[in-house]
Scaffold this motif. Structure first.
Motif, PDB file in Angstrom:
ATOM      1  N   ARG A 131     -23.327 -20.889 -35.405  1.00  0.00           N
ATOM      2  CA  ARG A 131     -21.939 -20.710 -35.876  1.00  0.00           C
ATOM      3  C   ARG A 131     -21.114 -19.821 -34.949  1.00  0.00           C
ATOM      4  O   ARG A 131     -20.430 -18.904 -35.399  1.00  0.00           O
ATOM      5  CB  ARG A 131     -21.938 -20.087 -37.271  1.00  0.00           C
ATOM      6  CG  ARG A 131     -22.575 -20.999 -38.305  1.00  0.00           C
ATOM      7  CD  ARG A 131     -22.367 -20.434 -39.663  1.00  0.00           C
ATOM      8  NE  ARG A 131     -23.603 -20.425 -40.430  1.00  0.00           N
ATOM      9  CZ  ARG A 131     -23.765 -19.743 -41.554  1.00  0.00           C
ATOM     10  NH1 ARG A 131     -22.790 -18.972 -42.021  1.00  0.00           N
ATOM     11  NH2 ARG A 131     -24.904 -19.804 -42.204  1.00  0.00           N
ATOM     12  N   LEU A 132     -21.204 -20.089 -33.663  1.00  0.00           N
ATOM     13  CA  LEU A 132     -20.526 -19.248 -32.691  1.00  0.00           C
ATOM     14  C   LEU A 132     -19.043 -19.599 -32.609  1.00  0.00           C
ATOM     15  O   LEU A 132     -18.683 -20.756 -32.406  1.00  0.00           O
ATOM     16  CB  LEU A 132     -21.177 -19.428 -31.316  1.00  0.00           C
ATOM     17  CG  LEU A 132     -20.773 -18.417 -30.256  1.00  0.00           C
ATOM     18  CD1 LEU A 132     -21.415 -17.077 -30.537  1.00  0.00           C
ATOM     19  CD2 LEU A 132     -21.194 -18.908 -28.876  1.00  0.00           C
ATOM     20  N   CYS A 133     -18.171 -18.591 -32.784  1.00  0.00           N
ATOM     21  CA  CYS A 133     -16.723 -18.788 -32.672  1.00  0.00           C
ATOM     22  C   CYS A 133     -16.140 -17.759 -31.719  1.00  0.00           C
ATOM     23  O   CYS A 133     -16.579 -16.616 -31.687  1.00  0.00           O
ATOM     24  CB  CYS A 133     -16.036 -18.616 -34.037  1.00  0.00           C
ATOM     25  SG  CYS A 133     -16.489 -19.888 -35.214  1.00  0.00           S
ATOM     26  N   LYS A 134     -15.162 -18.193 -30.935  1.00  0.00           N
ATOM     27  CA  LYS A 134     -14.477 -17.266 -30.039  1.00  0.00           C
ATOM     28  C   LYS A 134     -13.031 -17.730 -29.841  1.00  0.00           C
ATOM     29  O   LYS A 134     -12.788 -18.912 -29.612  1.00  0.00           O
ATOM     30  CB  LYS A 134     -15.188 -17.245 -28.671  1.00  0.00           C
ATOM     31  CG  LYS A 134     -14.510 -16.375 -27.634  1.00  0.00           C
ATOM     32  CD  LYS A 134     -14.718 -14.906 -27.900  1.00  0.00           C
ATOM     33  CE  LYS A 134     -13.929 -14.033 -26.948  1.00  0.00           C
ATOM     34  NZ  LYS A 134     -14.017 -12.611 -27.294  1.00  0.00           N
ATOM     35  N   SER A 135     -12.095 -16.808 -29.982  1.00  0.00           N
ATOM     36  CA  SER A 135     -10.690 -17.114 -29.718  1.00  0.00           C
ATOM     37  C   SER A 135     -10.159 -16.161 -28.667  1.00  0.00           C
ATOM     38  O   SER A 135     -10.580 -15.012 -28.587  1.00  0.00           O
ATOM     39  CB  SER A 135      -9.853 -16.952 -30.990  1.00  0.00           C
ATOM     40  OG  SER A 135     -10.296 -17.830 -31.981  1.00  0.00           O
ATOM     41  N   PHE A 136      -9.238 -16.643 -27.851  1.00  0.00           N
ATOM     42  CA  PHE A 136      -8.455 -15.757 -26.993  1.00  0.00           C
ATOM     43  C   PHE A 136      -7.042 -15.768 -27.537  1.00  0.00           C
ATOM     44  O   PHE A 136      -6.319 -16.749 -27.367  1.00  0.00           O
ATOM     45  CB  PHE A 136      -8.488 -16.210 -25.531  1.00  0.00           C
ATOM     46  CG  PHE A 136      -9.840 -16.065 -24.888  1.00  0.00           C
ATOM     47  CD1 PHE A 136     -10.468 -14.821 -24.853  1.00  0.00           C
ATOM     48  CD2 PHE A 136     -10.490 -17.150 -24.328  1.00  0.00           C
ATOM     49  CE1 PHE A 136     -11.709 -14.667 -24.266  1.00  0.00           C
ATOM     50  CE2 PHE A 136     -11.727 -17.002 -23.740  1.00  0.00           C
ATOM     51  CZ  PHE A 136     -12.348 -15.764 -23.711  1.00  0.00           C
ATOM     52  N   GLY A 137      -6.636 -14.718 -28.241  1.00  0.00           N
ATOM     53  CA  GLY A 137      -5.336 -14.729 -28.911  1.00  0.00           C
ATOM     54  C   GLY A 137      -5.336 -15.831 -29.962  1.00  0.00           C
ATOM     55  O   GLY A 137      -6.258 -15.912 -30.774  1.00  0.00           O
ATOM     56  N   ALA A 138      -4.333 -16.703 -29.902  1.00  0.00           N
ATOM     57  CA  ALA A 138      -4.224 -17.763 -30.906  1.00  0.00           C
ATOM     58  C   ALA A 138      -5.081 -18.973 -30.522  1.00  0.00           C
ATOM     59  O   ALA A 138      -5.262 -19.889 -31.329  1.00  0.00           O
ATOM     60  CB  ALA A 138      -2.764 -18.185 -31.062  1.00  0.00           C
ATOM     61  N   LEU A 139      -5.596 -18.965 -29.286  1.00  0.00           N
ATOM     62  CA  LEU A 139      -6.321 -20.137 -28.800  1.00  0.00           C
ATOM     63  C   LEU A 139      -7.782 -20.089 -29.228  1.00  0.00           C
ATOM     64  O   LEU A 139      -8.516 -19.185 -28.853  1.00  0.00           O
ATOM     65  CB  LEU A 139      -6.230 -20.181 -27.267  1.00  0.00           C
ATOM     66  CG  LEU A 139      -6.857 -21.406 -26.609  1.00  0.00           C
ATOM     67  CD1 LEU A 139      -6.040 -22.647 -26.920  1.00  0.00           C
ATOM     68  CD2 LEU A 139      -6.984 -21.195 -25.109  1.00  0.00           C
ATOM     69  N   ARG A 140      -8.212 -21.087 -30.018  1.00  0.00           N
ATOM     70  CA  ARG A 140      -9.615 -21.133 -30.455  1.00  0.00           C
ATOM     71  C   ARG A 140     -10.430 -21.852 -29.399  1.00  0.00           C
ATOM     72  O   ARG A 140     -10.335 -23.060 -29.245  1.00  0.00           O
ATOM     73  CB  ARG A 140      -9.714 -21.829 -31.802  1.00  0.00           C
ATOM     74  CG  ARG A 140      -9.062 -21.019 -32.926  1.00  0.00           C
ATOM     75  CD  ARG A 140      -9.227 -21.718 -34.253  1.00  0.00           C
ATOM     76  NE  ARG A 140     -10.626 -21.809 -34.635  1.00  0.00           N
ATOM     77  CZ  ARG A 140     -11.083 -22.691 -35.522  1.00  0.00           C
ATOM     78  NH1 ARG A 140     -10.251 -23.541 -36.093  1.00  0.00           N
ATOM     79  NH2 ARG A 140     -12.366 -22.712 -35.843  1.00  0.00           N
ATOM     80  N   VAL A 141     -11.212 -21.081 -28.657  1.00  0.00           N
ATOM     81  CA  VAL A 141     -11.932 -21.632 -27.504  1.00  0.00           C
ATOM     82  C   VAL A 141     -13.267 -22.234 -27.917  1.00  0.00           C
ATOM     83  O   VAL A 141     -13.694 -23.251 -27.384  1.00  0.00           O
ATOM     84  CB  VAL A 141     -12.149 -20.526 -26.444  1.00  0.00           C
ATOM     85  CG1 VAL A 141     -12.772 -21.110 -25.188  1.00  0.00           C
ATOM     86  CG2 VAL A 141     -10.829 -19.868 -26.087  1.00  0.00           C
ATOM     87  N   LEU A 142     -13.949 -21.587 -28.866  1.00  0.00           N
ATOM     88  CA  LEU A 142     -15.228 -22.105 -29.363  1.00  0.00           C
ATOM     89  C   LEU A 142     -15.158 -22.202 -30.875  1.00  0.00           C
ATOM     90  O   LEU A 142     -14.772 -21.245 -31.550  1.00  0.00           O
ATOM     91  CB  LEU A 142     -16.380 -21.175 -28.952  1.00  0.00           C
ATOM     92  CG  LEU A 142     -16.660 -21.036 -27.452  1.00  0.00           C
ATOM     93  CD1 LEU A 142     -17.766 -20.024 -27.218  1.00  0.00           C
ATOM     94  CD2 LEU A 142     -17.014 -22.379 -26.830  1.00  0.00           C
ATOM     95  N   LYS A 143     -15.511 -23.379 -31.402  1.00  0.00           N
ATOM     96  CA  LYS A 143     -15.416 -23.584 -32.850  1.00  0.00           C
ATOM     97  C   LYS A 143     -16.794 -23.912 -33.398  1.00  0.00           C
ATOM     98  O   LYS A 143     -17.265 -25.045 -33.231  1.00  0.00           O
ATOM     99  CB  LYS A 143     -14.443 -24.735 -33.151  1.00  0.00           C
ATOM    100  CG  LYS A 143     -13.047 -24.517 -32.576  1.00  0.00           C
ATOM    101  CD  LYS A 143     -12.223 -25.802 -32.649  1.00  0.00           C
ATOM    102  CE  LYS A 143     -10.948 -25.663 -31.858  1.00  0.00           C
ATOM    103  NZ  LYS A 143     -10.311 -26.967 -31.606  1.00  0.00           N
ATOM    104  N   ASN A 144     -17.427 -22.924 -34.010  1.00  0.00           N
ATOM    105  CA  ASN A 144     -18.675 -23.188 -34.725  1.00  0.00           C
ATOM    106  C   ASN A 144     -19.732 -23.891 -33.902  1.00  0.00           C
ATOM    107  O   ASN A 144     -20.258 -24.930 -34.307  1.00  0.00           O
ATOM    108  CB  ASN A 144     -18.381 -24.056 -35.956  1.00  0.00           C
ATOM    109  CG  ASN A 144     -18.402 -23.199 -37.199  1.00  0.00           C
ATOM    110  OD1 ASN A 144     -19.211 -22.265 -37.297  1.00  0.00           O
ATOM    111  ND2 ASN A 144     -17.521 -23.497 -38.126  1.00  0.00           N
ATOM    112  N   ILE A 145     -20.069 -23.311 -32.750  1.00  0.00           N
ATOM    113  CA  ILE A 145     -21.058 -23.956 -31.878  1.00  0.00           C
ATOM    114  C   ILE A 145     -22.471 -23.705 -32.427  1.00  0.00           C
ATOM    115  O   ILE A 145     -22.827 -22.582 -32.775  1.00  0.00           O
ATOM    116  CB  ILE A 145     -20.959 -23.390 -30.450  1.00  0.00           C
ATOM    117  CG1 ILE A 145     -19.580 -23.646 -29.862  1.00  0.00           C
ATOM    118  CG2 ILE A 145     -22.067 -23.948 -29.570  1.00  0.00           C
ATOM    119  CD1 ILE A 145     -19.301 -25.066 -29.500  1.00  0.00           C
TER     120      ILE A 145
END
Lengths: 308, 258
Positions: free
Chosen positions: B10-24
């Motif tokens: 369940r890896l998630c990462k955002s840069f500001g408003a940009l969701r770069v990784l969604k539930n990997i």
């Protein structure tokens, strides 16, 4: 086309004549004229008293003054730079307390003139008569009057090195920030700690970039040390002043000091170019240093540095 | 040891408003070579950088040998690790960067022995012996005394691989290792990586080299817009892609380079 009508020789057979630079010749002539007039003034003006200059140039008092000037320069730079490195690291740290403390130190010591600081440190005893080393509210290790710690020499080191630390901090910070983030990341993936990365990877690279500005600061410091004459500390300038206050030969002794300051700052410039050449792995020779000096005189747009 | 070497949940990462990784979600077995492909901006490099916490994930956990990366239990409470606590975990995952990131003030040999001496406190003689063997393995023993600026891009990248291997990592991460290289230098780096794979090194490779993915990887992941769109054996994904996005990406890439 056109060849048939042209009275010129074959363009491939002749070499173009070199460009002439009239401004260089006019400017050069004017400058040479000024130099001649100035040298004439120096030689013919009897107030220069060259015999007196020669008499004192190598006198024991003056030489001792040079020694103190150099010692002050060296110590103030070493202490100032060491504090500066710590301040720069604090300024870049993630810890907001460190950042604020460093910012305040730099703000204060860059803002107060070194001359004011020298007088202030020398008179510290008026503000804080007693100094105590120990654990706050606990045992005391040493206690005594401030004036036993504050001498003209220690006051000079405090004032000069604290001023230097503020400038060094900003310089080192710029140097550290010039090293790419990739260096820190690569070191981090190898399992290095923050301190190891700083000490072994980032600082060595940053210091290499900082050699020219450090040399610059050292020459500034050499000249700033003349401020300690207000504390009656016999550096180069004050030694000369002590002599002319006895003999009233003001101008020749100021010339003695001027000559020595120029000799010292020129030596430091040469030393800086020598170190720079050494660190960059270029061969070290008088010729190499001279070449590096000459290069620094040329306009940078005329001869772009080859990319290495 | 049962279970996968690396597990991502369940890896998630955002840069500001940009969701770069969604539930990997991801699993890598020991000895596996996993290639991650996808258009630029799809989150491949960010995923790789989250594995060793060069980027701190917003949520989700990476486990190495069942041990959470960057997190530790203190009784019933979960704490984030500091940079220096992470160092011990990071050295188990070697990383090779697109821009090599060799230490320019150190020779090839000094680059390789730096971490073994400083981090593992190995005697210099032993570290040097092992480093020379690694440089020999990547074909650069005769360049040991050269500084990075005196080496070609391909040679620098091979030194960087040797530098990572010197820490004897359990897993190697490659972040577009050949993207900054002149085309004629790509092969020498891929050959070293191929050899590593044959020796059984576990590898996660973000790459645009489809032929390398096809020939060397056991598992191919196609990412787009921060999600894993499709994954499986490279032959399946490359030849019979199921998803429209995979098909259009492969048509664009393989059309150019097959």
């Amino acid at each position: 086309m056109g060849a048939a009508y042209s009275s010129h020789p074959d363009i491939h057979a002749v070499r173009p004549a070199p460009l002439i630079h009239p401004t260089r010749w006019i400017g050069g002539f004017a400058l040479a004229l000024f130099v001649v007039l100035f040298v004439r003034l120096l030689i013919l003006n009897e107030n220069m008293q060259w015999a007196v200059v020669a008499q004192y140039l190598f006198s024991a008092e003056i030489l001792a003054g040079i020694g103190r000037t150099l010692l002050l320069t060296l110590l103030a730079m070493l202490v100032g730079f060491a504090i500066g490195v710590v301040l720069a690291i604090m300024r870049l740290s993630a810890n907001p307390v460190f950042r604020a403390a460093s910012w305040m130190w730099i703000w204060f010591f860059r803002g107060v003139p070194p001359l004011v600081q020298l007088v202030f440190w020398y008179n510290l005893g008026l503000l804080i008569p007693e100094v105590t080393f120990g654990v706050p509210f606990g045992p005391t290790f040493w206690s005594g009057p401030t004036n036993r710690l504050i001498t003209p020499f220690s006051a000079a080191i405090l004032g000069l090195s604290f001023t230097e630390s503020a400038y060094a901090a900003e310089m080192v910070r710029a140097g550290i920030q010039a090293i790419s983030v990739g260096q820190t990341e690569a070191a981090a993936t190898l399992g290095m700690t923050r301190a190891q990365i700083l000490r072994r990877i980032v600082l060595p690279q940053a210091l290499k970039i900082l050699i020219p500005p450090i040399g610059n600061d050292t020459i500034s410091m050499l000249k700033f040390t003349s401020l300690v004459s207000v504390l009656a500390m016999p550096d180069l300038l004050y030694s000369a002043q002590m002599i002319y206050s006895r003999t009233y030969q003001t101008i020749p002794l100021l010339i003695v000091a001027t000559i020595w300051y120029l000799v010292l700052s020129t030596s430091l410039t040469l030393a800086e170019h020598w170190i720079e050449a050494r660190v960059n792995g270029r061969p070290i020779s008088l010729k190499g240093v001279a070449a590096s000096l000459l290069k620094s005189m040329r306009p940078s747009f005329a001869r772009p540095e080859p990319r290495t | 040891m049962s279970g996968p070497l690396l597990r991502v949940e369940r890896l998630c990462k955002s840069f500001g408003a940009l969701r770069v990784l969604k539930n990997i979600e991801m699993r890598v077995e020991a000895g596996q070579v996993v290639c991650i492909v996808g258009p630029s901006g799809s989150g491949k490099s960010t995923l790789l950088r989250c594995l060793n916490h060069l980027e701190t994930p917003d949520s989700g956990v990476v486990f190495l040998d069942g041990e959470p990366i960057g997190l530790r239990w203190k009784g019933q409470k979960l704490h984030r690790m500091s940079f220096n606590e992470l160092a011990a975990q990071r050295q188990r995952m070697g990383m090779v960067f697109q821009s090599f990131n060799l230490f320019p003030h150190r020779t090839a040999l000094e680059n390789v022995i730096e971490a073994p001496i400083v981090v593992k406190r190995k005697p210099r003689a032993q570290a040097t012996r092992e480093a020379m063997a690694l440089l020999d393995k990547v074909g650069l023993a005769d360049r040991a005394d050269h500084y990075p600026s005196q080496l070609s891009g391909g040679q620098q990248q091979r030194v960087a691989i040797a530098r990572s291997l010197a820490m004897q990592p359990a897993l190697m991460l490659f972040d577009e290792p050949t993207s900054a290289l002149d085309p004629e230098l790509v092969g020498e780096v891929l050959n070293v990586m191929r050899q590593l794979a044959q020796e059984g090194m576990t590898m996660i490779v973000v790459t645009h080299e489809m032929s390398f993915a096809r020939d060397v990887a056991n598992h191919l992941i196609f990412m787009d817009e921060g999600t894993i769109v499709e994954e499986g054996p490279p032959s399946d994904v490359l030849i019979r892609p199921q998803q429209a996005r995979t098909k259009s990406f492969l048509a664009r890439v393989i059309g150019r380079r097959a």
